[in-house]
Design a protein around this motif. Structure first.
Motif, PDB file in Angstrom:
ATOM      1  N   ALA A  87       0.891  -1.708  -0.301  1.00  0.00           N
ATOM      2  CA  ALA A  87       0.088  -0.149  -0.179  1.00  0.00           C
ATOM      3  C   ALA A  87       0.826   1.157  -0.350  1.00  0.00           C
ATOM      4  CB  ALA A  87      -1.051  -0.171   0.763  1.00  0.00           C
ATOM      5  N   VAL A  88       1.740   1.159   0.900  1.00  0.00           N
ATOM      6  CA  VAL A  88       2.982   2.440   0.606  1.00  0.00           C
ATOM      7  C   VAL A  88       3.704   2.691  -0.447  1.00  0.00           C
ATOM      8  CG1 VAL A  88       4.666   3.330   1.569  1.00  0.00           C
ATOM      9  CG2 VAL A  88       3.510   1.912   3.327  1.00  0.00           C
ATOM     10  N   GLU A  89       3.997   1.437  -1.011  1.00  0.00           N
ATOM     11  CA  GLU A  89       4.746   2.278  -2.475  1.00  0.00           C
ATOM     12  C   GLU A  89       3.705   2.402  -3.340  1.00  0.00           C
ATOM     13  OE1 GLU A  89       7.432   2.015  -3.786  1.00  0.00           O
ATOM     14  OE2 GLU A  89       7.834   1.626  -1.254  1.00  0.00           O
ATOM     15  N   VAL A  90       2.721   1.283  -3.534  1.00  0.00           N
ATOM     16  CA  VAL A  90       1.156   2.498  -4.730  1.00  0.00           C
ATOM     17  C   VAL A  90       1.196   3.704  -4.467  1.00  0.00           C
ATOM     18  CG1 VAL A  90      -0.824   1.348  -5.018  1.00  0.00           C
ATOM     19  CG2 VAL A  90       0.549  -0.160  -4.163  1.00  0.00           C
ATOM     20  N   MET A  91       0.450   4.317  -3.201  1.00  0.00           N
ATOM     21  CA  MET A  91      -0.115   4.911  -2.445  1.00  0.00           C
ATOM     22  C   MET A  91       0.843   6.140  -2.950  1.00  0.00           C
ATOM     23  SD  MET A  91      -2.293   6.299   0.373  1.00  0.00           S
ATOM     24  CE  MET A  91      -3.102   7.638   0.893  1.00  0.00           C
ATOM     25  N   ALA A  92       2.515   6.619  -3.073  1.00  0.00           N
ATOM     26  CA  ALA A  92       3.381   6.704  -3.086  1.00  0.00           C
ATOM     27  C   ALA A  92       3.314   7.599  -4.330  1.00  0.00           C
ATOM     28  CB  ALA A  92       4.784   6.868  -2.272  1.00  0.00           C
ATOM     29  N   ALA A  93       3.575   6.234  -5.370  1.00  0.00           N
ATOM     30  CA  ALA A  93       2.941   5.914  -7.140  1.00  0.00           C
ATOM     31  C   ALA A  93       1.667   7.049  -6.990  1.00  0.00           C
ATOM     32  CB  ALA A  93       3.380   4.845  -7.150  1.00  0.00           C
ATOM     33  N   ALA A  94       0.532   6.590  -6.764  1.00  0.00           N
ATOM     34  CA  ALA A  94      -0.026   7.615  -7.023  1.00  0.00           C
ATOM     35  C   ALA A  94      -0.638   8.573  -6.566  1.00  0.00           C
ATOM     36  CB  ALA A  94      -1.228   6.095  -6.427  1.00  0.00           C
ATOM     37  N   SER A  95       0.327   9.179  -5.981  1.00  0.00           N
ATOM     38  CA  SER A  95       0.117  10.331  -5.717  1.00  0.00           C
ATOM     39  C   SER A  95       0.471  11.923  -7.114  1.00  0.00           C
ATOM     40  CB  SER A  95       1.140  11.186  -4.566  1.00  0.00           C
ATOM     41  OG  SER A  95       2.321  11.324  -4.796  1.00  0.00           O
ATOM     42  N   GLN A  96       1.058  11.518  -7.592  1.00  0.00           N
ATOM     43  CA  GLN A  96       1.579  11.724  -8.905  1.00  0.00           C
ATOM     44  C   GLN A  96       0.528  11.745  -9.911  1.00  0.00           C
ATOM     45  OE1 GLN A  96       4.281  13.523  -8.459  1.00  0.00           O
ATOM     46  NE2 GLN A  96       4.054  12.328  -6.258  1.00  0.00           N
TER      47      GLN A  96
END
Length: 257
Positions: free
Chosen positions: A227-236
């Motif tokens: 979730a951390v990796e996806v949410m960080a990437a999804a912020s863009q």
């Protein structure tokens, strides 16, 4: 329809409804019907639709596997049938659209698995749900993979071991469906939930849905890593940028997707 008994595909705005049309066969998930459903779901997944409703005609939503495909068949043939069914269930998770089951009647075995595999489910009061293999001779091993993830261990065991039908109210209490409404209000309830579930950025929601399915059931530490990796990437994503900008600027967001 492109073939006898093929599911009916209808689009209304941003939502596609895929309706099983084999009432005489209780919408059994035979090999050919599974193939048709998988092809239809895949095609919708490649479209610009925002939502997909899985529905059915007739007195039964779906009775699950067609025993004519199983009786007297060797293990490799039965295995390939179950793998095909699994591919359909996983496709419902993989497509970017919000997938909602419209359950108007009884859903048993792999038919109940189909409901459990959808992102959301709305049931009529007259609907029922069962994994009947427990009271017969062929246990519902694969249906229970999806069902157990919705209802939890003890309730899953009760469904699997007794084979009893639970009514719609119980299915709601156990977490198998999201809403139960009077039969006459089923279509309105489906449309309402779908409208609320598809608002906002489609790209953000698609990634969110797929990540939810990926992390559910994993150990907490692994789930957070994902979730951390996806949410960080999804912020863009453009949708995330627009949503945050609109909030900070105190205006309504304008979704490009």
């Amino acid at each position: 329809m492109t073939a006898e008994g093929a599911p009916r595909v209808e689009r209304d705005g941003d939502v596609v409804t895929l309706t099983m049309c084999r009432p005489a066969k209780r919408n059994a998930l035979s090999r050919d019907h599974l193939t048709q459903l998988l092809a239809a779901v895949t095609e919708v997944g490649e479209s610009d639709a925002a939502g997909l409703v899985i529905a059915a005609e007739g007195p039964v939503f779906s009775a699950g596997h067609d025993f004519a495909d199983v009786a007297g068949r060797p293990v490799p043939e039965v295995r390939s049938l179950l793998q095909l069914c699994t591919e359909l269930m996983q496709a419902l998770h993989d497509v970017p659209q919000v997938v909602l089951a419209r359950v108007h009647a009884l859903a048993t075995a792999a038919g109940c698995q189909l409901v459990a595999s959808c992102d959301l489910a709305v049931a009529a009061e007259s609907a029922g749900f069962a994994a009947p293999g427990g009271k017969g001779g062929w246990f519902c091993h694969t249906p229970m993979v999806a069902i157990a993830r919705d209802v939890g261990r003890k309730r899953a065991m009760e469904l699997a071991l007794t084979g009893d039908v639970i009514d719609a109210a119980t299915a709601l209490d156990w977490g198998l469906v999201n809403r139960v409404v009077p039969d006459a209000e089923l279509d309105a309830a489906v449309a309402d939930l779908m409208a609320r579930a598809t608002r906002g950025s489609r790209a953000s929601k698609a990634w969110g849905k797929q990540t939810m399915h990926a992390q559910l059931g994993r150990p907490e530490r692994d789930a957070y890593t994902t979730a951390v990796e996806v949410m960080a990437a999804a912020s863009q994503l453009p949708g995330a940028v627009e949503g945050m900008s609109a909030f900070l600027e105190k205006r309504r967001p304008v979704w490009a997707d």
